[in-house]
Structure formats: structure tokens, C-alpha cells
Design a protein around this motif. Structure first.
Motif, PDB file in Angstrom:
ATOM      1  N   LEU A 263     -14.777   3.261 -21.769  1.00 31.00           N
ATOM      2  CA  LEU A 263     -14.627   3.779 -23.124  1.00 31.00           C
ATOM      3  C   LEU A 263     -15.989   4.008 -23.769  1.00 31.00           C
ATOM      4  N   ALA A 264     -16.172   5.201 -24.329  1.00 30.13           N
ATOM      5  CA  ALA A 264     -17.341   5.464 -25.166  1.00 30.13           C
ATOM      6  C   ALA A 264     -17.005   5.061 -26.596  1.00 30.13           C
ATOM      7  N   PRO A 265     -17.985   4.637 -27.385  1.00 29.04           N
ATOM      8  CA  PRO A 265     -17.710   4.157 -28.740  1.00 29.04           C
ATOM      9  C   PRO A 265     -17.185   5.265 -29.641  1.00 29.04           C
ATOM     10  N   ALA A 266     -16.384   4.882 -30.621  1.00 28.08           N
ATOM     11  CA  ALA A 266     -15.824   5.834 -31.571  1.00 28.08           C
ATOM     12  C   ALA A 266     -16.866   6.237 -32.618  1.00 28.08           C
ATOM     13  N   THR A 267     -16.758   7.489 -33.063  1.00 27.83           N
ATOM     14  CA  THR A 267     -17.612   8.007 -34.123  1.00 27.83           C
ATOM     15  C   THR A 267     -16.719   8.597 -35.206  1.00 27.83           C
ATOM     16  N   TYR A 268     -17.040   8.339 -36.470  1.00 29.83           N
ATOM     17  CA  TYR A 268     -16.192   8.725 -37.591  1.00 29.83           C
ATOM     18  C   TYR A 268     -16.919   9.703 -38.511  1.00 29.83           C
ATOM     19  N   PHE A 269     -16.132  10.606 -39.117  1.00 31.32           N
ATOM     20  CA  PHE A 269     -16.687  11.608 -40.020  1.00 31.32           C
ATOM     21  C   PHE A 269     -15.785  11.788 -41.240  1.00 31.32           C
ATOM     22  N   VAL A 270     -16.430  12.132 -42.353  1.00 33.94           N
ATOM     23  CA  VAL A 270     -15.733  12.564 -43.567  1.00 33.94           C
ATOM     24  C   VAL A 270     -16.358  13.867 -44.012  1.00 33.94           C
ATOM     25  N   GLU A 271     -15.571  14.939 -43.995  1.00 34.06           N
ATOM     26  CA  GLU A 271     -16.049  16.261 -44.399  1.00 34.06           C
ATOM     27  C   GLU A 271     -17.375  16.621 -43.724  1.00 34.06           C
ATOM     28  N   GLY A 272     -17.456  16.345 -42.439  1.00 32.03           N
ATOM     29  CA  GLY A 272     -18.636  16.725 -41.667  1.00 32.03           C
ATOM     30  C   GLY A 272     -19.769  15.727 -41.671  1.00 32.03           C
ATOM     31  N   GLU A 273     -19.682  14.682 -42.478  1.00 36.11           N
ATOM     32  CA  GLU A 273     -20.727  13.671 -42.552  1.00 36.11           C
ATOM     33  C   GLU A 273     -20.313  12.421 -41.791  1.00 36.11           C
ATOM     34  N   GLN A 274     -21.208  11.945 -40.888  1.00 35.67           N
ATOM     35  CA  GLN A 274     -20.889  10.757 -40.112  1.00 35.67           C
ATOM     36  C   GLN A 274     -20.917   9.517 -40.998  1.00 35.67           C
ATOM     37  N   ILE A 275     -19.948   8.631 -40.797  1.00 37.42           N
ATOM     38  CA  ILE A 275     -19.856   7.387 -41.562  1.00 37.42           C
ATOM     39  C   ILE A 275     -19.713   6.210 -40.601  1.00 37.42           C
TER      40      ILE A 275
ATOM     41  N   GLU B  56     -11.832  11.211 -39.931  1.00 37.87           N
ATOM     42  CA  GLU B  56     -11.441  11.585 -38.577  1.00 37.87           C
ATOM     43  C   GLU B  56     -12.303  10.832 -37.583  1.00 37.87           C
ATOM     44  N   ARG B  57     -11.806  10.725 -36.333  1.00 36.12           N
ATOM     45  CA  ARG B  57     -12.417   9.854 -35.333  1.00 36.12           C
ATOM     46  C   ARG B  57     -12.525  10.584 -33.990  1.00 36.12           C
ATOM     47  N   TYR B  58     -13.674  10.387 -33.314  1.00 32.44           N
ATOM     48  CA  TYR B  58     -13.895  10.967 -31.988  1.00 32.44           C
ATOM     49  C   TYR B  58     -14.253   9.852 -31.005  1.00 32.44           C
ATOM     50  N   ALA B  59     -13.773   9.988 -29.774  1.00 31.09           N
ATOM     51  CA  ALA B  59     -14.092   9.005 -28.734  1.00 31.09           C
ATOM     52  C   ALA B  59     -13.873   9.660 -27.375  1.00 31.09           C
ATOM     53  N   MET B  60     -14.206   8.916 -26.319  1.00 33.20           N
ATOM     54  CA  MET B  60     -13.930   9.392 -24.968  1.00 33.20           C
ATOM     55  C   MET B  60     -13.496   8.232 -24.094  1.00 33.20           C
ATOM     56  N   ALA B  61     -12.493   8.497 -23.251  1.00 32.86           N
ATOM     57  CA  ALA B  61     -12.036   7.533 -22.259  1.00 32.86           C
ATOM     58  C   ALA B  61     -12.157   8.159 -20.878  1.00 32.86           C
ATOM     59  N   LEU B  62     -12.459   7.335 -19.896  1.00 34.09           N
ATOM     60  CA  LEU B  62     -12.520   7.789 -18.508  1.00 34.09           C
ATOM     61  C   LEU B  62     -11.648   6.856 -17.681  1.00 34.09           C
ATOM     62  N   PHE B  63     -10.649   7.433 -17.012  1.00 32.95           N
ATOM     63  CA  PHE B  63      -9.663   6.643 -16.284  1.00 32.95           C
ATOM     64  C   PHE B  63      -9.950   6.662 -14.787  1.00 32.95           C
ATOM     65  N   PHE B  64      -9.917   5.474 -14.187  1.00 30.51           N
ATOM     66  CA  PHE B  64     -10.137   5.309 -12.757  1.00 30.51           C
ATOM     67  C   PHE B  64      -8.786   5.055 -12.097  1.00 30.51           C
ATOM     68  N   ASP B  65      -8.397   5.950 -11.197  1.00 26.35           N
ATOM     69  CA  ASP B  65      -7.129   5.818 -10.488  1.00 26.35           C
ATOM     70  C   ASP B  65      -7.375   5.482  -9.022  1.00 26.35           C
ATOM     71  N   ALA B  66      -6.407   4.830  -8.425  1.00 22.84           N
ATOM     72  CA  ALA B  66      -6.409   4.685  -6.969  1.00 22.84           C
ATOM     73  C   ALA B  66      -5.909   5.995  -6.367  1.00 22.84           C
ATOM     74  N   SER B  67      -6.145   6.204  -5.083  1.00 30.33           N
ATOM     75  CA  SER B  67      -5.566   7.379  -4.437  1.00 30.33           C
ATOM     76  C   SER B  67      -4.050   7.222  -4.441  1.00 30.33           C
ATOM     77  N   MET B  68      -3.348   8.350  -4.501  1.00 36.58           N
ATOM     78  CA  MET B  68      -1.892   8.313  -4.651  1.00 36.58           C
ATOM     79  C   MET B  68      -1.204   7.603  -3.485  1.00 36.58           C
TER      80      MET B  68
END
Length: 341
Positions: free
Chosen positions: A217-229, A287-299
Motif C-alpha cells: 500500500l502506498a500512503p493516502a493523499t488528501y485534497f480540498v479543491e485542488g489543495e493538498q491537506i 477527496e483521497r488518492y492511494a495505490m494498492a498492489l496485489f500479489f497473487d499466487a499462480s492460478m
């Protein structure tokens, strides 16, 4: 002089209103280890990773080279994409009639159960999915170069995440599980602002477990009307520990890792899958932005698990019986995915 594993130990509580009642928000201290010690195989650092993933289901690493800058570029490009007209973004949604499954743009495709037992759709959660590393099946917008920032961040999360999985013995020869030829699934997450933040669903994302092996997980980033908070005190990632959902405070320099359900199955409960949810901010313009990266086993991965999760109907048998990752994966999607009309 090298520094031993460091920890974020902060404790505070506040009251927020959920379903009309006051609810105390408790902060869960996140165990954060040094990347420098991590790559040196420092025994105490590795022990912290294992213990934290077993007890809390989540852990962090600070000091990954270039990570903060990659997060910032990713958020910048994600904001530009999310500001495009809906008609443009929908063009990059998967075409199920052509057999496309999930890659690209997505909105309102997941349902989760509220604490009162009612199922609701996370209609304010927007996603963009792509394989990491780059794959010919990925689809990318022409209006903005989302691909470069997405892949740059995804690759560093993939590399560190795979190292963590190896060090905690989740993958490798002793487990008989390799993910070397299995692409990771990256997910841009955009949680939209809402004029009515808690009327029907106080969560941007309802409570659930990731069904795969592992999640970065990458950390969340928050904005209000284009300004980061700064992250609002009542909002953000909450994980369930000892029966209570507790908040993990966002830190822009920390890469976090959660255990998935298949990871718990593989380790016979040595690590515990992380039940988590994302609380909405009370302010209607946030509003909130983040990123997740999922690791799967082979099917085609087959396990014979004695985990408590083997009792889940998705396992398809009793403890000790064989279960393929493909079966577990497909049954999990049936549980949480909203079907197209």
C-alpha cells in the motif's frame, strides 16, 4: 551506527458520528522498520515483520529510495486522469462483451456489508487497474501519461513487496510457491468527495479482507479543491485488531504491507489476513488518492491448508483438502463483485 527497527507509537482518540452515534477513533501504532536494515537481513527487523503481520496484519517500511517522489508523481497523474469527463474515463473501462475482465477504469463495482448487516455498493470509489510490470493486456488513457507514473511506483512496490514475502517465508522453495511469473495487479484508488458523507454509508470502502497472497500500500493523499491537506483525523485506513477497527495514520514516507487471505491459508495462520476499511472524511469537499498492489499466487497453485480459513465455504473442502488459488480467487470475486445489469 546503525539504527534498529523504529516504531510509530502514537495514541489518541476522538469522537466521530457514525449512523447517528458517537464513535471513538483509536489509533493503532504502526510498526515501521528501516529499509536499510531490511535489506541487510537484520534479524530484529525480520522478526518485527513476522510478528506485526501475525498480530496486526499490517507493517510498514521507511526509507525506500525514490519512493516518496514516485508516490507524488503518481498522485499528480492520477488527479489529472480523475478530472477528465466521465464519458472519457468510461472509454477505458473493460469491455465485458469482448471478454475483458477488469483492467482499466472502474467505478461502483464492489459491495461490502455494513456493521448493521446491510450490503451497500462503494459508489464513491474509483479505480484504475493495470498489471505490473507492464503487460500487453494493460489499457492506458491517451489524454494523460498515467502509465509511466503507475508503473514506476508499481515496480518499486513490487520489488520491495516480493523481498518481504521471501524474508517472512511466504514464498520460496520451502513453501513450494513462486510468484516470479505471475504479474502483480496495481490499483489506483480515488475516493470521491461527497455532499452527503455519511447518510447511507460512512465508509469510502467497506470492511473486507484482500483475498490474495499479499498487498503493498502506498500512503493516502488528501485534497480540498485542488489543495493538498493533512489526513483528517476521522478518515483513512482502519484495520481490525482484537475485535476493534483502529486507524493507521498515513505517512508519506512509509510503504505498508497487509496480509491476504490466501497468505494466511498458505502459512496455516502464521500471518493473519487483515480486515480493513476506509472511513470517509466528514468534510464534503475532501477527496483521497492511494495505490494498492496485489500479489497473487499462480492460478494452478495447490495448497493443503489447516488454517482456520479452510472452514470458509470458498475453500471448497475441509482442512487439509487441496484447494487451488484459481478456485479461491473465483469464489472470492463472486462474493464482493457487483454484477452488471
Amino acid at each position: 551506527m546503525k539504527m534498529k527497527a523504529c516504531f510509530l507509537n502514537c495514541a489518541c482518540a476522538l469522537l466521530v458520528f457514525c449512523y447517528g452515534a458517537a464513535e471513538e477513533v483509536e489509533i493503532l501504532p504502526l510498526d515501521v522498520v528501516s529499509y536499510e536494515l531490511f535489506i541487510q537481513n537484520d534479524p530484529e527487523t525480520v522478526e518485527t515483520l513476522v510478528k506485526s503481520l501475525h498480530k496486526k496484519g499490517i507493517v510498514g517500511i521507511r526509507g525506500v529510495p525514490g519512493y516518496l517522489e514516485k508516490v507524488q508523481r503518481f498522485v499528480e497523474k492520477s488527479r489529472i486522469f480523475c478530472s477528465l469527463p466521465d464519458s472519457v474515463k468510461e472509454f477505458y473501462a473493460p469491455n465485458h462483451d469482448l471478454g475483458e475482465m477488469f483492467l482499466g477504469y472502474e467505478k461502483g463495482k464492489e459491495k461490502f456489508k455494513r456493521p448493521d448487516g446491510k450490503w451497500v455498493i462503494d459508489d464513491l470509489k474509483v479505480s484504475y487497474y493495470a498489471y505490473v510490470p507492464e503487460n500487453c493486456e494493460n489499457k492506458w488513457p491517451l489524454e494523460i501519461d498515467l502509465r509511466t507514473a503507475f508503473q514506476d511506483l508499481g515496480m518499486v512496490m513490487a520489488e520491495v513487496g516480493e523481498e518481504v514475502m521471501e524474508k517472512i517465508n511466504l514464498i520460496g522453495s520451502s513453501r513450494g510457491i513462486s510468484i516470479a511469473d505471475t504479474p502483480k495487479v496495481g490499483r489506483m484508488l480515488y475516493y470521491q468527495k461527497s455532499a452527503d458523507t455519511h447518510a447511507d454509508n460512512p465508509f469510502w470502502c467497506g470492511a473486507h479482507h484482500d483475498h490474495g497472497m499479499f498487498t503493498a500500500l502506498a500512503p493516502a493523499t488528501y485534497f480540498v479543491e485542488g489543495e493538498q491537506i493533512s489526513e483528517p483525523e476521522e478518515a483513512g485506513l482502519f484495520v481490525k485488531v482484537d475485535g476493534t477497527f483502529k486507524k493507521i495514520q498515513a505517512d508519506p514516507e512509509v510503504m505498508m504491507f497487509q496480509a491476504g487471505e490466501f497468505g494466511q491459508l498458505v502459512t496455516n495462520d502464521a500471518i493473519k489476513a487483515t480486515e480493513h476499511r476506509v472511513h470517509k472524511a466528514q468534510g464534503p469537499r475532501i477527496e483521497r488518492y492511494a495505490m494498492a498492489l496485489f500479489f497473487d499466487a499462480s492460478m494452478d497453485t495447490v495448497i493443503h491448508s489447516f488454517s482456520e480459513l479452510a472452514q470458509d465455504s470458498r475453500y471448497g473442502g475441509k482442512a487439509g483438502d487441496p484447494c487451488t488459488y484459481q478456485h479461491w480467487h473465483e469464489e472470492s470475486f463472486k462474493r464482493y463483485t457487483v454484477k452488471d445489469p
